[in-house]
Scaffold this motif. Structure first.
Motif, PDB file in Angstrom:
ATOM      1  N   PHE A   1       0.824  -1.205   0.000  1.00 49.75           N
ATOM      2  CA  PHE A   1       0.000   0.000   0.000  1.00 49.75           C
ATOM      3  C   PHE A   1       0.861   1.260   0.000  1.00 49.75           C
ATOM      4  CE2 PHE A   1      -2.048   3.381   2.491  1.00 49.75           C
ATOM      5  CZ  PHE A   1      -3.165   3.611   1.700  1.00 49.75           C
ATOM      6  N   VAL A   2       1.920   1.259   0.797  1.00 51.31           N
ATOM      7  CA  VAL A   2       2.807   2.420   0.867  1.00 51.31           C
ATOM      8  C   VAL A   2       3.518   2.635  -0.467  1.00 51.31           C
ATOM      9  CG1 VAL A   2       4.894   3.336   1.960  1.00 51.31           C
ATOM     10  CG2 VAL A   2       3.124   2.262   3.356  1.00 51.31           C
ATOM     11  N   THR A   3       3.956   1.550  -1.101  1.00 49.35           N
ATOM     12  CA  THR A   3       4.671   1.702  -2.369  1.00 49.35           C
ATOM     13  C   THR A   3       3.759   2.182  -3.498  1.00 49.35           C
ATOM     14  OG1 THR A   3       4.290  -0.643  -2.899  1.00 49.35           O
ATOM     15  CG2 THR A   3       6.344  -0.065  -1.757  1.00 49.35           C
ATOM     16  N   LEU A   4       2.470   2.005  -3.358  1.00 42.54           N
ATOM     17  CA  LEU A   4       1.534   2.460  -4.382  1.00 42.54           C
ATOM     18  C   LEU A   4       1.102   3.911  -4.187  1.00 42.54           C
ATOM     19  CD1 LEU A   4      -0.801  -0.647  -4.813  1.00 42.54           C
ATOM     20  CD2 LEU A   4       0.970   0.158  -6.375  1.00 42.54           C
ATOM     21  N   LEU A   5       1.441   4.513  -3.054  1.00 46.42           N
ATOM     22  CA  LEU A   5       1.016   5.887  -2.792  1.00 46.42           C
ATOM     23  C   LEU A   5       1.520   6.894  -3.826  1.00 46.42           C
ATOM     24  CD1 LEU A   5       1.262   6.185   1.110  1.00 46.42           C
ATOM     25  CD2 LEU A   5      -0.787   6.038  -0.315  1.00 46.42           C
ATOM     26  N   PRO A   6       2.749   6.768  -4.358  1.00 47.34           N
ATOM     27  CA  PRO A   6       3.173   7.732  -5.388  1.00 47.34           C
ATOM     28  C   PRO A   6       2.299   7.722  -6.639  1.00 47.34           C
ATOM     29  CG  PRO A   6       5.073   6.614  -4.479  1.00 47.34           C
ATOM     30  CD  PRO A   6       3.876   5.921  -3.917  1.00 47.34           C
TER      31      PRO A   6
ATOM     32  N   ILE B   1       2.069  17.557  -5.254  1.00 47.17           N
ATOM     33  CA  ILE B   1       1.873  17.588  -3.803  1.00 47.17           C
ATOM     34  C   ILE B   1       3.110  17.059  -3.093  1.00 47.17           C
ATOM     35  CG2 ILE B   1       0.495  16.658  -1.912  1.00 47.17           C
ATOM     36  CD1 ILE B   1      -1.905  16.694  -3.734  1.00 47.17           C
ATOM     37  N   ILE B   2       3.694  15.981  -3.619  1.00 46.69           N
ATOM     38  CA  ILE B   2       4.885  15.403  -2.988  1.00 46.69           C
ATOM     39  C   ILE B   2       6.044  16.397  -2.999  1.00 46.69           C
ATOM     40  CG2 ILE B   2       6.562  13.531  -3.098  1.00 46.69           C
ATOM     41  CD1 ILE B   2       4.441  11.790  -4.360  1.00 46.69           C
ATOM     42  N   VAL B   3       6.304  16.994  -4.155  1.00 43.63           N
ATOM     43  CA  VAL B   3       7.448  17.899  -4.243  1.00 43.63           C
ATOM     44  C   VAL B   3       7.182  19.185  -3.477  1.00 43.63           C
ATOM     45  CG1 VAL B   3       6.719  19.010  -6.391  1.00 43.63           C
ATOM     46  CG2 VAL B   3       9.134  18.880  -5.836  1.00 43.63           C
ATOM     47  N   PHE B   4       5.941  19.631  -3.399  1.00 41.24           N
ATOM     48  CA  PHE B   4       5.655  20.822  -2.599  1.00 41.24           C
ATOM     49  C   PHE B   4       5.905  20.541  -1.117  1.00 41.24           C
ATOM     50  CE2 PHE B   4       2.787  23.615  -0.193  1.00 41.24           C
ATOM     51  CZ  PHE B   4       3.198  24.844  -0.668  1.00 41.24           C
ATOM     52  N   GLY B   5       5.523  19.349  -0.664  1.00 38.04           N
ATOM     53  CA  GLY B   5       5.836  18.979   0.716  1.00 38.04           C
ATOM     54  C   GLY B   5       7.330  18.890   0.965  1.00 38.04           C
ATOM     55  N   TYR B   6       8.067  18.339  -0.018  1.00 40.53           N
ATOM     56  CA  TYR B   6       9.522  18.283   0.113  1.00 40.53           C
ATOM     57  C   TYR B   6      10.116  19.688   0.234  1.00 40.53           C
ATOM     58  CZ  TYR B   6       9.953  13.306  -1.021  1.00 40.53           C
ATOM     59  OH  TYR B   6       9.886  11.951  -0.992  1.00 40.53           O
TER      60      TYR B   6
ATOM     61  N   VAL C   1      11.178   7.845  -4.909  1.00 43.20           N
ATOM     62  CA  VAL C   1       9.784   7.734  -4.472  1.00 43.20           C
ATOM     63  C   VAL C   1       8.855   7.564  -5.669  1.00 43.20           C
ATOM     64  CG1 VAL C   1       7.901   8.961  -3.330  1.00 43.20           C
ATOM     65  CG2 VAL C   1      10.190   9.018  -2.344  1.00 43.20           C
ATOM     66  N   LEU C   2       9.064   8.344  -6.720  1.00 43.92           N
ATOM     67  CA  LEU C   2       8.216   8.237  -7.907  1.00 43.92           C
ATOM     68  C   LEU C   2       8.320   6.864  -8.556  1.00 43.92           C
ATOM     69  CD1 LEU C   2       8.563  11.653  -9.782  1.00 43.92           C
ATOM     70  CD2 LEU C   2       6.651  10.838  -8.401  1.00 43.92           C
ATOM     71  N   ALA C   3       9.511   6.288  -8.576  1.00 47.54           N
ATOM     72  CA  ALA C   3       9.724   4.991  -9.219  1.00 47.54           C
ATOM     73  C   ALA C   3       9.500   3.819  -8.273  1.00 47.54           C
ATOM     74  CB  ALA C   3      11.145   4.919  -9.782  1.00 47.54           C
ATOM     75  N   LEU C   4       9.182   4.091  -7.018  1.00 47.38           N
ATOM     76  CA  LEU C   4       9.024   3.019  -6.039  1.00 47.38           C
ATOM     77  C   LEU C   4       7.976   1.990  -6.431  1.00 47.38           C
ATOM     78  CD1 LEU C   4      10.124   2.058  -3.322  1.00 47.38           C
ATOM     79  CD2 LEU C   4       8.365   3.424  -2.193  1.00 47.38           C
ATOM     80  N   PRO C   5       6.796   2.375  -6.947  1.00 47.87           N
ATOM     81  CA  PRO C   5       5.812   1.345  -7.325  1.00 47.87           C
ATOM     82  C   PRO C   5       6.353   0.365  -8.369  1.00 47.87           C
ATOM     83  CG  PRO C   5       4.795   3.518  -7.280  1.00 47.87           C
ATOM     84  CD  PRO C   5       6.266   3.730  -7.155  1.00 47.87           C
ATOM     85  N   TYR C   6       7.109   0.867  -9.335  1.00 49.71           N
ATOM     86  CA  TYR C   6       7.608   0.002 -10.402  1.00 49.71           C
ATOM     87  C   TYR C   6       8.761  -0.877  -9.911  1.00 49.71           C
ATOM     88  CZ  TYR C   6       5.159   3.833 -12.672  1.00 49.71           C
ATOM     89  OH  TYR C   6       4.232   4.780 -13.008  1.00 49.71           O
TER      90      TYR C   6
END
Length: 272
Positions: free
Chosen positions: A105-110, A117-122, A151-156
Motif C-alpha cells: 500500500f505504501v509503495t503504491l502511494l506515489p 503535492i509530494i514535491v511541494f511537501g519536500y 519515491v516516484l519509481a518506487l511502485p515500479y
C-alpha cells in the motif's frame, strides 16, 4: 484464414495505425525545419524536409548538460532504489509476511498522490527551513531530487522485485546458504540478487524511463534536467520540441526493449 484470426489481425493493424500515425506526423513536422541559410532540403510529401531540428537539438550544449545530468540522477536513483527495495522485499517475504499488504500500500502511494503535492511537501519541509542540509548547495538539492525520483519509481521497482522473489524459493535458498556458513549480506548479494537479476533490471529500466521524462520535481526544485529542457524548448521553439519528444520516446522504448532482451530466459544447456 479463420474469421477469428482475421479479426485479430485487423485489430492489430488498426491499433498499430492508431499508435504509429501520431509518431509519423510528429516526425514529419519536426523535419520541416530547414538548415539556416538553406533554400530547400530534400522533398517529402511535396515539401522540403531535413533533420536539422534533431541535429540542432542534440548538439546543443544545454541539451548535453541537462541530459547527462538526468542520466546521472537516474543512475543514482536506480542504485538507491535497489539498495532500498531488494532488502526490504526480501525480509518481508522471508520473515515478515504479515507486513506485505501494508508495504504494498505504501509503495503504491506515489501513483495516488500527485507529484506536485509530494514535491511541494519536500520543498516546504527540506528547503524552507534553515536547518535542512538539502538547501546548502545545488549538489544537496540534487540529492533531494534523487530521493524524490526514488519515491516516484518506487511502485515500479518494488513490484518488479517482488514479482521476481515470488518466482524463487526464498526460504530454501536462504537456509541452504546459511547451512554453508554464509552471512546475511552474502546471502542477499550473492544468492538472492543474482536470482532476481531480471526483475531488478526491469525495475531499473522503468526507473530510468521515469526519471528521463520527469518535469514536476525538477521544475519546483529549480534544477536543470532533461524534462525542464523539453518544457523550455517547447515554449520557445517550433520544431525542436517535436524532435526532442521523439528522442525521449525512443529512449523509453529502448529501455523497454532492453527489459525484454535481458529478462528473456536463457536456453537450457544441451545434455552431454
Amino acid at each position: 484464414m479463420r474469421p477469428k484470426t482475421l479479426v485479430g489481425w485487423l485489430i492489430i493493424v488498426l491499433a498499430t495505425i492508431y499508435f504509429v500515425m501520431p509518431l509519423i506526423a510528429t516526425l514529419e513536422f519536426a523535419m520541416r525545419q530547414l538548415p539556416a541559410g538553406a533554400a530547400r532540403g530534400w522533398f517529402l510529401f511535396g515539401r522540403p524536409h531535413s533533420f536539422d531540428a534533431f541535429l540542432s537539438s542534440v548538439v546543443s550544449p544545454r541539451f548535453q548538460s541537462d541530459f547527462l545530468r538526468s542520466v546521472a540522477l537516474a543512475i543514482a536513483a536506480i542504485v538507491f532504489g535497489i539498495l532500498l527495495v531488494v532488502p526490504t522485499a526480501y525480509l518481508i517475504r522471508l520473515r515478515f509476511p504479515g507486513w506485505r499488504s501494508p508495504v504494498e500500500f505504501v509503495t503504491l502511494l506515489p501513483l495516488v498522490i500527485p507529484a506536485i503535492i509530494i514535491v511541494f511537501g519536500y520543498s516546504r519541509l527540506y528547503l524552507a527551513t534553515p536547518w535542512s542540509p538539502f538547501n546548502k548547495s545545488p549538489f544537496a538539492t540534487d540529492v533531494l531530487l534523487t530521493i524524490g525520483y526514488v519515491v516516484l519509481a518506487l511502485p515500479y521497482m518494488y513490484r518488479s522485485v517482488d514479482t521476481g522473489l515470488r518466482a524463487i524459493d526464498v526460504k530454501t535458498l536462504t537456509e541452504a546458504a546459511q547451512s554453508l556458513g554464509a552471512s546475511s549480506l552474502s546471502i542477499l548479494f550473492n544468492v538472492i540478487l543474482p536470482n532476481v537479476r531480471s526483475a531488478v533490471l526491469s525495475g531499473a529500466f522503468l526507473t530510468f524511463a521515469v526519471v528521463i521524462g520527469e518535469f514536476t520535481f525538477a521544475s519546483l526544485l529549480a534544477r536543470p534536467v532533461f524534462g525542464t529542457y523539453l518544457q523550455e524548448i517547447g515554449a520557445n521553439q517550433p520544431y525542436e520540441p517535436s524532435a526532442l519528444a521523439l528522442i525521449a520516446f525512443f529512449i523509453t522504448w529502448a529501455c523497454m526493449g532492453l527489459i525484454q532482451v535481458i529478462g528473456r530466459p536463457r536456453g537450457a544447456a544441451p545434455a552431454r
